[in-house]
Motif scaffolding. Structure first.
Motif, PDB file in Angstrom:
ATOM      1  N   MET A 101      -9.379  -0.240  -8.416  1.00 36.06           N
ATOM      2  CA  MET A 101      -9.226  -1.666  -8.163  1.00 36.06           C
ATOM      3  C   MET A 101      -9.226  -2.441  -9.469  1.00 36.06           C
ATOM      4  O   MET A 101     -10.046  -2.199 -10.333  1.00 36.06           O
ATOM      5  CB  MET A 101     -10.379  -2.165  -7.278  1.00 36.06           C
ATOM      6  CG  MET A 101     -10.259  -3.628  -6.877  1.00 36.06           C
ATOM      7  SD  MET A 101     -11.730  -4.201  -5.970  1.00 36.06           S
ATOM      8  CE  MET A 101     -12.933  -4.273  -7.319  1.00 36.06           C
ATOM      9  N   ALA A 102      -8.290  -3.378  -9.600  1.00 31.39           N
ATOM     10  CA  ALA A 102      -8.243  -4.206 -10.796  1.00 31.39           C
ATOM     11  C   ALA A 102      -9.483  -5.089 -10.844  1.00 31.39           C
ATOM     12  O   ALA A 102     -10.007  -5.517  -9.824  1.00 31.39           O
ATOM     13  CB  ALA A 102      -6.975  -5.066 -10.780  1.00 31.39           C
ATOM     14  N   SER A 103      -9.970  -5.359 -12.045  1.00 33.32           N
ATOM     15  CA  SER A 103     -11.183  -6.142 -12.224  1.00 33.32           C
ATOM     16  C   SER A 103     -11.058  -7.502 -11.553  1.00 33.32           C
ATOM     17  O   SER A 103     -10.082  -8.227 -11.767  1.00 33.32           O
ATOM     18  CB  SER A 103     -11.458  -6.330 -13.719  1.00 33.32           C
ATOM     19  OG  SER A 103     -12.579  -7.150 -13.913  1.00 33.32           O
ATOM     20  N   ASN A 104     -12.056  -7.828 -10.713  1.00 30.91           N
ATOM     21  CA  ASN A 104     -12.162  -9.119 -10.039  1.00 30.91           C
ATOM     22  C   ASN A 104     -11.108  -9.357  -8.960  1.00 30.91           C
ATOM     23  O   ASN A 104     -11.121 -10.424  -8.333  1.00 30.91           O
ATOM     24  CB  ASN A 104     -12.104 -10.284 -11.038  1.00 30.91           C
ATOM     25  CG  ASN A 104     -13.337 -10.353 -11.910  1.00 30.91           C
ATOM     26  OD1 ASN A 104     -14.414  -9.941 -11.502  1.00 30.91           O
ATOM     27  ND2 ASN A 104     -13.167 -10.855 -13.123  1.00 30.91           N
ATOM     28  N   THR A 105     -10.185  -8.440  -8.741  1.00 32.55           N
ATOM     29  CA  THR A 105      -9.157  -8.677  -7.726  1.00 32.55           C
ATOM     30  C   THR A 105      -9.796  -8.774  -6.352  1.00 32.55           C
ATOM     31  O   THR A 105     -10.557  -7.903  -5.937  1.00 32.55           O
ATOM     32  CB  THR A 105      -8.100  -7.567  -7.731  1.00 32.55           C
ATOM     33  OG1 THR A 105      -7.498  -7.501  -9.023  1.00 32.55           O
ATOM     34  CG2 THR A 105      -7.031  -7.843  -6.684  1.00 32.55           C
ATOM     35  N   ALA A 106      -9.483  -9.858  -5.641  1.00 29.71           N
ATOM     36  CA  ALA A 106     -10.055 -10.114  -4.321  1.00 29.71           C
ATOM     37  C   ALA A 106      -8.936 -10.327  -3.315  1.00 29.71           C
ATOM     38  O   ALA A 106      -7.818 -10.719  -3.674  1.00 29.71           O
ATOM     39  CB  ALA A 106     -10.965 -11.337  -4.366  1.00 29.71           C
ATOM     40  N   VAL A 107      -9.240 -10.074  -2.056  1.00 25.58           N
ATOM     41  CA  VAL A 107      -8.273 -10.287  -0.981  1.00 25.58           C
ATOM     42  C   VAL A 107      -8.762 -11.424  -0.098  1.00 25.58           C
ATOM     43  O   VAL A 107      -9.924 -11.446   0.325  1.00 25.58           O
ATOM     44  CB  VAL A 107      -8.076  -9.016  -0.135  1.00 25.58           C
ATOM     45  CG1 VAL A 107      -7.059  -9.272   0.977  1.00 25.58           C
ATOM     46  CG2 VAL A 107      -7.616  -7.858  -1.011  1.00 25.58           C
ATOM     47  N   VAL A 108      -7.870 -12.367   0.160  1.00 27.13           N
ATOM     48  CA  VAL A 108      -8.159 -13.513   1.015  1.00 27.13           C
ATOM     49  C   VAL A 108      -7.354 -13.352   2.301  1.00 27.13           C
ATOM     50  O   VAL A 108      -6.119 -13.300   2.268  1.00 27.13           O
ATOM     51  CB  VAL A 108      -7.778 -14.840   0.322  1.00 27.13           C
ATOM     52  CG1 VAL A 108      -8.144 -16.025   1.207  1.00 27.13           C
ATOM     53  CG2 VAL A 108      -8.446 -14.953  -1.045  1.00 27.13           C
ATOM     54  N   PHE A 109      -8.032 -13.275   3.425  1.00 27.67           N
ATOM     55  CA  PHE A 109      -7.370 -13.055   4.717  1.00 27.67           C
ATOM     56  C   PHE A 109      -7.218 -14.345   5.509  1.00 27.67           C
ATOM     57  O   PHE A 109      -8.171 -15.126   5.646  1.00 27.67           O
ATOM     58  CB  PHE A 109      -8.186 -12.079   5.573  1.00 27.67           C
ATOM     59  CG  PHE A 109      -7.999 -10.630   5.245  1.00 27.67           C
ATOM     60  CD1 PHE A 109      -7.033  -9.869   5.883  1.00 27.67           C
ATOM     61  CD2 PHE A 109      -8.806 -10.013   4.297  1.00 27.67           C
ATOM     62  CE1 PHE A 109      -6.866  -8.523   5.587  1.00 27.67           C
ATOM     63  CE2 PHE A 109      -8.656  -8.666   3.990  1.00 27.67           C
ATOM     64  CZ  PHE A 109      -7.679  -7.910   4.637  1.00 27.67           C
ATOM     65  N   ASP A 110      -6.033 -14.532   6.061  1.00 29.48           N
ATOM     66  CA  ASP A 110      -5.833 -15.465   7.163  1.00 29.48           C
ATOM     67  C   ASP A 110      -6.484 -14.842   8.396  1.00 29.48           C
ATOM     68  O   ASP A 110      -6.683 -13.623   8.445  1.00 29.48           O
ATOM     69  CB  ASP A 110      -4.330 -15.675   7.382  1.00 29.48           C
ATOM     70  CG  ASP A 110      -4.006 -16.466   8.620  1.00 29.48           C
ATOM     71  OD1 ASP A 110      -4.689 -17.474   8.881  1.00 29.48           O
ATOM     72  OD2 ASP A 110      -3.077 -16.076   9.352  1.00 29.48           O
ATOM     73  N   ALA A 127      -1.971  -2.521   4.326  1.00 30.49           N
ATOM     74  CA  ALA A 127      -2.727  -1.616   3.455  1.00 30.49           C
ATOM     75  C   ALA A 127      -1.836  -1.006   2.388  1.00 30.49           C
ATOM     76  O   ALA A 127      -2.228  -0.890   1.218  1.00 30.49           O
ATOM     77  CB  ALA A 127      -3.384  -0.522   4.292  1.00 30.49           C
ATOM     78  N   THR A 128      -0.615  -0.637   2.783  1.00 27.76           N
ATOM     79  CA  THR A 128       0.329  -0.033   1.839  1.00 27.76           C
ATOM     80  C   THR A 128       0.702  -1.017   0.738  1.00 27.76           C
ATOM     81  O   THR A 128       0.763  -0.654  -0.443  1.00 27.76           O
ATOM     82  CB  THR A 128       1.592   0.428   2.581  1.00 27.76           C
ATOM     83  OG1 THR A 128       1.233   1.443   3.526  1.00 27.76           O
ATOM     84  CG2 THR A 128       2.624   0.986   1.615  1.00 27.76           C
ATOM     85  N   GLU A 129       0.931  -2.278   1.106  1.00 25.69           N
ATOM     86  CA  GLU A 129       1.329  -3.279   0.118  1.00 25.69           C
ATOM     87  C   GLU A 129       0.160  -3.742  -0.737  1.00 25.69           C
ATOM     88  O   GLU A 129       0.344  -4.156  -1.893  1.00 25.69           O
ATOM     89  CB  GLU A 129       1.999  -4.459   0.821  1.00 25.69           C
ATOM     90  CG  GLU A 129       3.331  -4.086   1.462  1.00 25.69           C
ATOM     91  CD  GLU A 129       4.116  -5.303   1.949  1.00 25.69           C
ATOM     92  OE1 GLU A 129       4.015  -6.362   1.296  1.00 25.69           O
ATOM     93  OE2 GLU A 129       4.812  -5.166   2.956  1.00 25.69           O
ATOM     94  N   LEU A 130      -1.043  -3.679  -0.190  1.00 24.10           N
ATOM     95  CA  LEU A 130      -2.213  -4.071  -0.966  1.00 24.10           C
ATOM     96  C   LEU A 130      -2.560  -3.040  -2.034  1.00 24.10           C
ATOM     97  O   LEU A 130      -3.052  -3.400  -3.104  1.00 24.10           O
ATOM     98  CB  LEU A 130      -3.428  -4.259  -0.047  1.00 24.10           C
ATOM     99  CG  LEU A 130      -3.537  -5.568   0.718  1.00 24.10           C
ATOM    100  CD1 LEU A 130      -4.733  -5.509   1.667  1.00 24.10           C
ATOM    101  CD2 LEU A 130      -3.673  -6.753  -0.232  1.00 24.10           C
ATOM    102  N   ALA A 131      -2.323  -1.759  -1.738  1.00 26.43           N
ATOM    103  CA  ALA A 131      -2.795  -0.678  -2.609  1.00 26.43           C
ATOM    104  C   ALA A 131      -2.420  -0.879  -4.077  1.00 26.43           C
ATOM    105  O   ALA A 131      -3.292  -0.815  -4.953  1.00 26.43           O
ATOM    106  CB  ALA A 131      -2.316   0.665  -2.071  1.00 26.43           C
ATOM    107  N   PRO A 132      -1.136  -1.102  -4.401  1.00 30.99           N
ATOM    108  CA  PRO A 132      -0.808  -1.250  -5.826  1.00 30.99           C
ATOM    109  C   PRO A 132      -1.358  -2.534  -6.447  1.00 30.99           C
ATOM    110  O   PRO A 132      -1.584  -2.605  -7.652  1.00 30.99           O
ATOM    111  CB  PRO A 132       0.737  -1.273  -5.833  1.00 30.99           C
ATOM    112  CG  PRO A 132       1.129  -1.699  -4.453  1.00 30.99           C
ATOM    113  CD  PRO A 132       0.074  -1.137  -3.553  1.00 30.99           C
ATOM    114  N   LEU A 133      -1.588  -3.562  -5.618  1.00 29.20           N
ATOM    115  CA  LEU A 133      -2.148  -4.811  -6.133  1.00 29.20           C
ATOM    116  C   LEU A 133      -3.627  -4.685  -6.465  1.00 29.20           C
ATOM    117  O   LEU A 133      -4.166  -5.477  -7.251  1.00 29.20           O
ATOM    118  CB  LEU A 133      -1.934  -5.938  -5.102  1.00 29.20           C
ATOM    119  CG  LEU A 133      -0.488  -6.232  -4.742  1.00 29.20           C
ATOM    120  CD1 LEU A 133      -0.434  -7.286  -3.632  1.00 29.20           C
ATOM    121  CD2 LEU A 133       0.300  -6.705  -5.963  1.00 29.20           C
TER     122      LEU A 133
END
Length: 209
Positions: free
Chosen positions: A1-10, A201-207
């Motif tokens: 995981m990239a440092s500090n990368t967060a996911v914001v969900f609708d 999940a597939t699209e999030l993985a590289p991010l």
């Protein structure tokens, strides 16, 4: 995981099921006896959930359910009781999507910071918060009714950004509406247009790599 990368969900349509035509067929079958009539009724009641719709006032916390029912009934000619029944039925209709919940739990286990940004009237938000233990995985978030504005107004993205304590470039927004993702990207966020949990999940993985 990239440092500090967060996911914001609708929430609606991503974490929770949102199928208004189906809801209308269940709640007011005399007005929506088939799919075509349900779709037409959906358009009449919800007006596409745009920022100029009656529903936007409810989403943004400016009117209560009774006033919303009165406005919609006056505009459409529908019986206020029927509109009120639809409004009251929505919280139970917003059932959790099991595959998205599994994705949220997986991300949380991996240490990905999770937040939310949702257009949600206050009564519905409180209902969801008291009934779904998995929401504990979200560190913070913004409901439209709590801040007086809603997506795709850029102001609510700025409020959500402040709630995370991160930089815009650290956020990946997951929403089922392309317009909402486009605004996030214009503000420096990254984004994934949600179709289903596996695709997400597939699209999030590289991010998050």
């Amino acid at each position: 995981m990239a440092s500090n990368t967060a996911v914001v969900f609708d929430f609606g349509g991503v974490v929770f099921h949102w199928q208004p035509a189906q809801l209308l067929q269940q709640v007011v079958p005399h007005l929506a006896p088939n799919e075509a009539s349900a779709l037409a009724l959906k358009d009449a009641i919800f007006q596409g959930l745009t920022l100029t719709s009656d529903w936007a006032l409810f989403d943004q916390g400016y009117i209560e359910p009774d006033a919303l029912a009165q406005r919609i009934a006056a505009r459409t000619g529908l019986a206020k009781a029927d509109v009120a029944a639809v409004i009251a039925a929505i919280p139970e209709h917003l059932t959790a999507k099991r595959d998205t919940v599994a994705l949220i739990e997986q991300l949380a286990a991996q240490g990905v910071p999770l937040f939310f940004l949702s257009n949600m009237p206050a009564p519905y938000a409180r209902y969801l918060q008291t009934r779904h233990a998995f929401l504990k995985h979200f560190k913070a978030g913004v409901f439209s009714a709590d801040v007086g504005c809603s997506k795709p107004d850029p102001r609510i993205y700025q409020l959500a950004l402040a709630a995370t304590g991160l930089q815009a470039c650290d956020l990946v927004f997951v929403d089922d509406l392309t317009d909402n993702i486009d605004v996030a990207k214009s503000l420096g966020w990254r984004g994934v247009v949600f179709d289903h949990a596996a695709q997400c999940a597939t699209e999030l993985a590289p991010l998050l790599a």
